[in-house]
Scaffold this motif. Structure first.
Motif, PDB file in Angstrom:
ATOM      1  N   LEU A 185       3.056  -3.633  12.329  1.00 57.12           N
ATOM      2  CA  LEU A 185       2.654  -3.724  10.931  1.00 57.12           C
ATOM      3  C   LEU A 185       1.321  -3.036  10.683  1.00 57.12           C
ATOM      4  N   ARG A 186       0.401  -3.112  11.631  1.00 54.20           N
ATOM      5  CA  ARG A 186      -0.869  -2.397  11.468  1.00 54.20           C
ATOM      6  C   ARG A 186      -0.616  -0.896  11.319  1.00 54.20           C
ATOM      7  N   ALA A 187       0.248  -0.372  12.187  1.00 52.37           N
ATOM      8  CA  ALA A 187       0.523   1.065  12.162  1.00 52.37           C
ATOM      9  C   ALA A 187       1.224   1.482  10.880  1.00 52.37           C
ATOM     10  N   VAL A 188       2.246   0.730  10.494  1.00 52.00           N
ATOM     11  CA  VAL A 188       3.029   1.154   9.333  1.00 52.00           C
ATOM     12  C   VAL A 188       2.239   0.985   8.037  1.00 52.00           C
ATOM     13  N   LEU A 189       1.409  -0.055   7.955  1.00 57.59           N
ATOM     14  CA  LEU A 189       0.590  -0.221   6.756  1.00 57.59           C
ATOM     15  C   LEU A 189      -0.513   0.829   6.703  1.00 57.59           C
ATOM     16  N   GLN A 190      -1.042   1.191   7.855  1.00 61.92           N
ATOM     17  CA  GLN A 190      -2.022   2.270   7.896  1.00 61.92           C
ATOM     18  C   GLN A 190      -1.397   3.579   7.413  1.00 61.92           C
ATOM     19  N   SER A 191      -0.131   3.790   7.724  1.00 62.56           N
ATOM     20  CA  SER A 191       0.524   5.044   7.353  1.00 62.56           C
ATOM     21  C   SER A 191       0.661   5.221   5.852  1.00 62.56           C
ATOM     22  N   ILE A 192       0.549   4.119   5.093  1.00 64.68           N
ATOM     23  CA  ILE A 192       0.621   4.227   3.629  1.00 64.68           C
ATOM     24  C   ILE A 192      -0.710   3.831   2.972  1.00 64.68           C
ATOM     25  N   GLY A 193      -1.788   3.909   3.739  1.00 63.49           N
ATOM     26  CA  GLY A 193      -3.112   3.719   3.170  1.00 63.49           C
ATOM     27  C   GLY A 193      -3.528   2.291   2.934  1.00 63.49           C
ATOM     28  N   LEU A 194      -2.923   1.339   3.647  1.00 63.74           N
ATOM     29  CA  LEU A 194      -3.243  -0.075   3.418  1.00 63.74           C
ATOM     30  C   LEU A 194      -3.963  -0.719   4.603  1.00 63.74           C
ATOM     31  N   ALA A 195      -4.764   0.063   5.297  1.00 66.34           N
ATOM     32  CA  ALA A 195      -5.454  -0.468   6.474  1.00 66.34           C
ATOM     33  C   ALA A 195      -6.921  -0.789   6.224  1.00 66.34           C
ATOM     34  N   ASP A 196      -7.483  -0.321   5.121  1.00 65.82           N
ATOM     35  CA  ASP A 196      -8.925  -0.486   4.913  1.00 65.82           C
ATOM     36  C   ASP A 196      -9.316  -1.937   4.653  1.00 65.82           C
ATOM     37  N   ASP A 197      -8.430  -2.708   4.040  1.00 63.94           N
ATOM     38  CA  ASP A 197      -8.708  -4.119   3.767  1.00 63.94           C
ATOM     39  C   ASP A 197      -7.475  -4.916   4.189  1.00 63.94           C
ATOM     40  N   LEU A 198      -7.237  -4.933   5.479  1.00 63.89           N
ATOM     41  CA  LEU A 198      -6.044  -5.552   6.057  1.00 63.89           C
ATOM     42  C   LEU A 198      -6.470  -6.663   7.007  1.00 63.89           C
TER      43      LEU A 198
ATOM     44  N   PRO B 207       7.612   9.708   1.710  1.00 69.55           N
ATOM     45  CA  PRO B 207       6.638  10.792   1.554  1.00 69.55           C
ATOM     46  C   PRO B 207       5.690  10.577   0.378  1.00 69.55           C
ATOM     47  N   ALA B 208       6.142   9.871  -0.643  1.00 71.37           N
ATOM     48  CA  ALA B 208       5.298   9.648  -1.815  1.00 71.37           C
ATOM     49  C   ALA B 208       4.162   8.673  -1.539  1.00 71.37           C
ATOM     50  N   THR B 209       4.298   7.833  -0.521  1.00 71.36           N
ATOM     51  CA  THR B 209       3.276   6.827  -0.236  1.00 71.36           C
ATOM     52  C   THR B 209       2.510   7.095   1.055  1.00 71.36           C
ATOM     53  N   MET B 210       3.057   7.904   1.940  1.00 73.12           N
ATOM     54  CA  MET B 210       2.419   8.121   3.233  1.00 73.12           C
ATOM     55  C   MET B 210       1.166   8.983   3.109  1.00 73.12           C
ATOM     56  N   VAL B 211       0.222   8.739   3.999  1.00 66.26           N
ATOM     57  CA  VAL B 211      -1.025   9.496   4.017  1.00 66.26           C
ATOM     58  C   VAL B 211      -1.161  10.180   5.374  1.00 66.26           C
ATOM     59  N   THR B 212      -1.995  11.193   5.408  1.00 71.20           N
ATOM     60  CA  THR B 212      -2.268  11.882   6.663  1.00 71.20           C
ATOM     61  C   THR B 212      -3.649  11.467   7.161  1.00 71.20           C
ATOM     62  N   PRO B 213      -3.855  11.422   8.478  1.00 71.97           N
ATOM     63  CA  PRO B 213      -5.168  11.051   9.010  1.00 71.97           C
ATOM     64  C   PRO B 213      -6.266  11.945   8.437  1.00 71.97           C
ATOM     65  N   HIS B 214      -7.341  11.323   7.970  1.00 71.31           N
ATOM     66  CA  HIS B 214      -8.509  12.018   7.425  1.00 71.31           C
ATOM     67  C   HIS B 214      -8.174  12.815   6.157  1.00 71.31           C
ATOM     68  N   GLY B 215      -7.044  12.477   5.530  1.00 75.98           N
ATOM     69  CA  GLY B 215      -6.665  13.158   4.301  1.00 75.98           C
ATOM     70  C   GLY B 215      -6.896  12.285   3.083  1.00 75.98           C
ATOM     71  N   ASP B 216      -6.190  12.584   2.026  1.00 79.48           N
ATOM     72  CA  ASP B 216      -6.270  11.808   0.791  1.00 79.48           C
ATOM     73  C   ASP B 216      -5.906  10.350   1.075  1.00 79.48           C
ATOM     74  N   PRO B 217      -6.605   9.373   0.464  1.00 86.24           N
ATOM     75  CA  PRO B 217      -6.318   7.964   0.755  1.00 86.24           C
ATOM     76  C   PRO B 217      -4.937   7.510   0.303  1.00 86.24           C
ATOM     77  N   GLY B 218      -4.320   8.244  -0.614  1.00 85.92           N
ATOM     78  CA  GLY B 218      -2.972   7.907  -1.036  1.00 85.92           C
ATOM     79  C   GLY B 218      -2.926   6.979  -2.225  1.00 85.92           C
ATOM     80  N   PRO B 219      -1.753   6.853  -2.850  1.00 83.40           N
ATOM     81  CA  PRO B 219      -1.633   6.093  -4.090  1.00 83.40           C
ATOM     82  C   PRO B 219      -1.747   4.586  -3.933  1.00 83.40           C
ATOM     83  N   LEU B 220      -1.627   4.072  -2.720  1.00 79.04           N
ATOM     84  CA  LEU B 220      -1.672   2.620  -2.524  1.00 79.04           C
ATOM     85  C   LEU B 220      -3.015   2.134  -1.998  1.00 79.04           C
ATOM     86  N   ALA B 221      -3.949   3.035  -1.790  1.00 75.74           N
ATOM     87  CA  ALA B 221      -5.252   2.661  -1.229  1.00 75.74           C
ATOM     88  C   ALA B 221      -5.996   1.716  -2.159  1.00 75.74           C
ATOM     89  N   GLY B 222      -6.877   0.923  -1.569  1.00 73.29           N
ATOM     90  CA  GLY B 222      -7.726   0.037  -2.355  1.00 73.29           C
ATOM     91  C   GLY B 222      -7.200  -1.375  -2.487  1.00 73.29           C
TER      92      GLY B 222
END
Length: 212
Positions: free
Chosen positions: A158-171, A114-129
Motif C-alpha cells: 500500500l505504501r508503494a501503490v499510494l506513493q505511485s499516485i501522489g499520496l505518500a506525503d501525508d500517509l 495514467p491519469a493519477t500516476m506520478v513519476t519520481p521527482h516529477g509533478d505531484p499529480g492530481p491527488l497530491a495534498g
C-alpha cells in the motif's frame, strides 16, 4: 471545504476491529470538522468488480472505444470522483493471508491509472495534498525478531501503490496487532501486548482525526 472518504474492507460485519477503528477515526474527524463532507464506501459489502481487458484498455486510454458494460465507466468515474473530492481518506484494511483484501486490490486497480500516476521527482499529480490514514489489523505480529518478520506484504504494497499516485506525503499507517490473541489459546499470553496495541491505535486515530 474538508471532506472525508471512509473505506472499509473487512469481510466481517460484526466484531471487526478494522471497522471499529476506522469508524472511530471517522466519528472524531466529523466531530472536529462539522462542516466537512463525508462519503462512505464498503468494499466488502459492495465490492468493486475485477477489471476486464476492456476496462483496463479504457483506463489506460479513456479515448478508446470500449466493449465494457455501460455501468463500468460510471463506476470508475464515481470512484475517482470520491477520491478527488476527499481531503482526508481513512481505509480500514485487515490483513488476509499476509496482504490486502482482494476487494482493496480491485479498488486500487480502478484508481491507479495514467491519469493519477506520478513519476519520481516529477509533478505531484492530481491527488497530491490529501491526508491518508490506513488502519491495518493483523492476527499476529510481523515485527523484527518475530517468527514471521518480513511476511507483512500489506503495508509495503500500500505504501508503494499510494506513493505511485501522489499520496505518500501525508500517509500514516495505524496498526493493531495480535488480534487473534483473544481467541487462539496458544496466543493467550500475548493478550497484554494485543490490548496495548489496540489502545495505541485508538489513541493515535483520535489525535490524527483532530488535525485541521
Amino acid at each position: 471545504m474538508p471532506a472525508l472518504l471512509h473505506l472499509d474492507a473487512s469481510i466481517r460485519r460484526t466484531g471487526s476491529i478494522s471497522r471499529e477503528l476506522s469508524a472511530h477515526f471517522a466519528e472524531h474527524w466529523r466531530r472536529h470538522h462539522r462542516d466537512g463532507g463525508y462519503a462512505y464506501r464498503d468494499l466488502a459489502a459492495d465490492p468493486v468488480p475485477h477489471i476486464t481487458h476492456a476496462v483496463r484498455e479504457a483506463l489506460l486510454d479513456p479515448g478508446t472505444a470500449s466493449d465494457a458494460a455501460p455501468a463500468e465507466p460510471a463506476l470508475t468515474d464515481a470512484l475517482h470522483a470520491e477520491l478527488r473530492a476527499a481531503s482526508t481518506v481513512v481505509l480500514g484494511a485487515p490483513m488476509y493471508n499476509y496482504t490486502i483484501p482482494s476487494t482493496v486490490k480491485t479498488w486500487v486497480d480502478r484508481i491507479v491509472t495514467p491519469a493519477t500516476m506520478v513519476t519520481p521527482h516529477g509533478d505531484p499529480g492530481p491527488l497530491a495534498g490529501k491526508s491518508v490514514v490506513v488502519v491495518t489489523t493483523r492476527g499476529g505480529s510481523y515485527a523484527p525478531g518475530t517468527p514471521r518478520a518480513g511476511w507483512d506484504h500489506l503495508e509495503p504494497y500500500l505504501r508503494a501503490v499510494l506513493q505511485s499516485i501522489g499520496l505518500a506525503d501525508d500517509l500514516t499507517f495505524v496498526p493493531a496487532e495480535l488480534t487473534l490473541a483473544a481467541t487462539v489459546p496458544q496466543m493467550s499470553a500475548l493478550m497484554p501486548l494485543a490490548e496495548r496495541s489496540l489502545a495505541d491505535a485508538y489513541e493515535t486515530l483520535t489525535t490524527l482525526a483532530a488535525r485541521p
